[in-house]
Scaffold this active site. Sequence first.
Site, mmCIF file in Angstrom:
data_model
loop_
_atom_site.group_PDB
_atom_site.id
_atom_site.type_symbol
_atom_site.label_atom_id
_atom_site.label_comp_id
_atom_site.label_asym_id
_atom_site.label_seq_id
_atom_site.Cartn_x
_atom_site.Cartn_y
_atom_site.Cartn_z
ATOM 1 N N GLU A 149 34.575 -17.801 -9.513
ATOM 2 C CA GLU A 149 35.335 -18.614 -10.316
ATOM 3 C C GLU A 149 34.468 -19.621 -11.341
ATOM 4 O OE1 GLU A 149 35.962 -17.935 -7.211
ATOM 5 O OE2 GLU A 149 37.936 -17.757 -6.876
ATOM 6 N N PHE A 158 46.308 -23.579 4.889
ATOM 7 C CA PHE A 158 45.399 -22.510 4.320
ATOM 8 C C PHE A 158 44.910 -22.525 3.003
ATOM 9 C CE2 PHE A 158 44.464 -18.017 3.413
ATOM 10 C CZ PHE A 158 43.209 -17.957 3.731
ATOM 11 N N GLN A 159 43.694 -22.479 2.689
ATOM 12 C CA GLN A 159 43.319 -22.560 1.398
ATOM 13 C C GLN A 159 43.891 -23.626 0.588
ATOM 14 O OE1 GLN A 159 43.485 -18.511 -0.457
ATOM 15 N NE2 GLN A 159 41.445 -18.242 0.450
ATOM 16 N N LYS A 167 52.419 -22.700 -5.709
ATOM 17 C CA LYS A 167 52.896 -21.220 -5.588
ATOM 18 C C LYS A 167 54.379 -20.976 -5.678
ATOM 19 C CE LYS A 167 52.298 -16.937 -3.465
ATOM 20 N NZ LYS A 167 51.724 -16.124 -2.060
ATOM 21 N N MET A 179 10.770 -25.884 -14.674
ATOM 22 C CA MET A 179 10.647 -27.287 -15.084
ATOM 23 C C MET A 179 10.211 -27.954 -13.672
ATOM 24 S SD MET A 179 10.861 -29.016 -17.681
ATOM 25 C CE MET A 179 11.943 -28.633 -19.101
#
Lengths: 552, 172
Positions: free
Chosen positions: A49, A111-112, A161, A468
């Site tokens: 993602e 969940f999630q 959802k 760096m």
Amino acid sequence: MKKSGAQILVDCLREQGVDTIFGYPGGAVLPIYDALYDADIRHILTRHEQGAAHAADGYARASGRPGVCLATSGPGATNLVTGIANAYMDSVPLVAFTGQVVTSQLGKDSFQEADITGITLPITKHNYLVKDVRDLARVIKEAFYIATTGRPGPVLVDIPKDVSSTQTEYEDPGPVNLPGYRPVLEPSAEQLNRAAEAIARAERPVIYAGGGVVYSGAHRELRRFAELILAPVATTLMGLGGFPGDHPLALGMLGMHGSKYANFAVCECDLLIAVGVRFDDRVTGKLESFASQARIMHIDIDPAEIGKNVRVDIPLVGDVKRVLSALIERLEAKLPGAWQEKIQTWKKEYPITYEENGHLKPQHVIREIYRVTKGQARITTEVGQHQMWAAHYYTYTRPRTFISSGGLGTMGFGLPAAIGVQVACPGEIVFDIAGDGSIQMNIQELATAVNYDLPVKVAILDNGYLGMVRQWQELFYNRRYSYSELVNPDFVKLAEAYGAVGMRVEKPADVRPALEQALATSKPVLMDFVIEREENVLPFVPPGESLDRMLG
Amino acid sequence: MRHTLAVLVENNPGVLARVAGLFSRRGYNIDSLAVGRTDNPAISRMTIVVEGDDRVLEQVTKQLHKLIDVIKISDITADEYVDRELVLIKVNAGPEKRGEIMQIADIFRARIVDLGRRTMILECTGNEGKIRAFEESLKPYGIKELVRTGKIAMLRGSRYTSINTNGSREDE
């Protein structure tokens, strides 16, 4: 007519002119993915993602249109966070959609489930949790409006959802009505007159131009303005390409890794005209001595930037393009004098250069990329030494051709951003200039490039270090290279495993043929340039020092 | 210096978190914050007391303005205004002390809103100084519990802070 939330989302995206979204499916966004299956919107499946957010960011920076990304709830949403923060710091118009658990499960550690609106509160221009499908169309319209107007920025829309799956009678939300949001675009006449007067009186003006010039589409106005008043133009990292790098008035970048002549000019100017910039600490160095002889004029669309970091004598709030156009009308052309001469002398005396010693130098690689692409490529970068070399040794003459993570300094930005840029500019050459450390932060996106036949070229400047970090350890930590040395995979084999073309280059003479070969192939190419290990980025203003105290 | 800001915001979920979060992450110190909806149910009003010099105040105001839900901000510090806080104090009040405490309540024009066997709850409104003095005068009896609202404030006279005016006099 009844529509599901997901269908409303797809319709609204079309209405907003969205042709591409970058995303990754998951449980909470399945209704949306189902609606996308039949939609004439291109969906690019990234491999993480974060890649989707950076790709959308790159797409937006290259095209000037809002970038759109989509992720599922919980881990999908939190994986977007770095990409959203990156877009926020660099004022990129991004609209991020996330799935969320069903409304009845909200707040129950389901969940999630992650409170993504809470998490992204400080890194979005605005965000929404849509609890009722009847609000969805309005929210989407507002999200795009907010992301793209005023000072651009990311907006997140979190969609449970059940909201995306519920059917509702669709109603057009009508025009956007946000009483608290009215960006100021037009500068006040009074401010303009004061500014014009100060410019007319200035003997040693310097323009300091940033990303605001690029976003506002004000590159032509900036050029006319600079030529009219004969002011040399230093740009920030974000402003590269906003003023032609090959113009006689161009000073290149200023600040910590700026050119000596840019920094000297800022130190000695009597009027600093800051255009679409935010006085980042990487630019100003020690604040007390920054442009200490100068009156400071600041042109910005965001009033909160005026006086945030430095005192401003002449504020000009408004859209950069409109402000510059209005200023040009009020000004008379200046004649060259001692100041312009001094600048040219500095430019001759302190060129940005490096020592050729027969070994493969990173600067040489970038110069060759410039030559082979005739300066016409779109360059993205990761973050680190290679980023600064890419800023110094490639000359950017057009806006939106240098795309880099400025504010957040996100390693792993360049490759997914290059994918977004290539999607936005299909016919163009897109190069990600990378370090061996940075590229490994999102190297899985090579699979995305291969999957969608996006012929991005990746040039790794491979010194086996987090370069760096190593440079700072060398200069400030007595060469104690604490965990900055890398044991790398075989990048050539890795590229091949992904289905891309892999190349390794170890000698200066092989750089050009390799680049030509890379450009001749229509596949994604990953080039591993094994460069001199302990090369440093110079000049360099040590942190907290004033700009005229440069190393190198 | 302490400044009093009257802030009109859209009455949306999460607005308080946005405002409070802005203050904390930018390092501004909120002395007091009181929020409630106005006569228009779509709009809430926050009274924010913030400590800082003019530069800090300018930044606070500008950053608040950037929040999409913030409709209007007025710094009323320099104006004439009425301000109030409300305090509820539960104090030890055995039968032998009740008379004294009631006298104190009388002086401060406080009200007794609950009476237990050994305690009283007193309610008092006023500006910060009055509330502080009231609290001090009850301390010797033993304060069991104290709760204060933040400060709310309103401009005096015909001037007001609403969406379409800038603290200026209302036209006829």
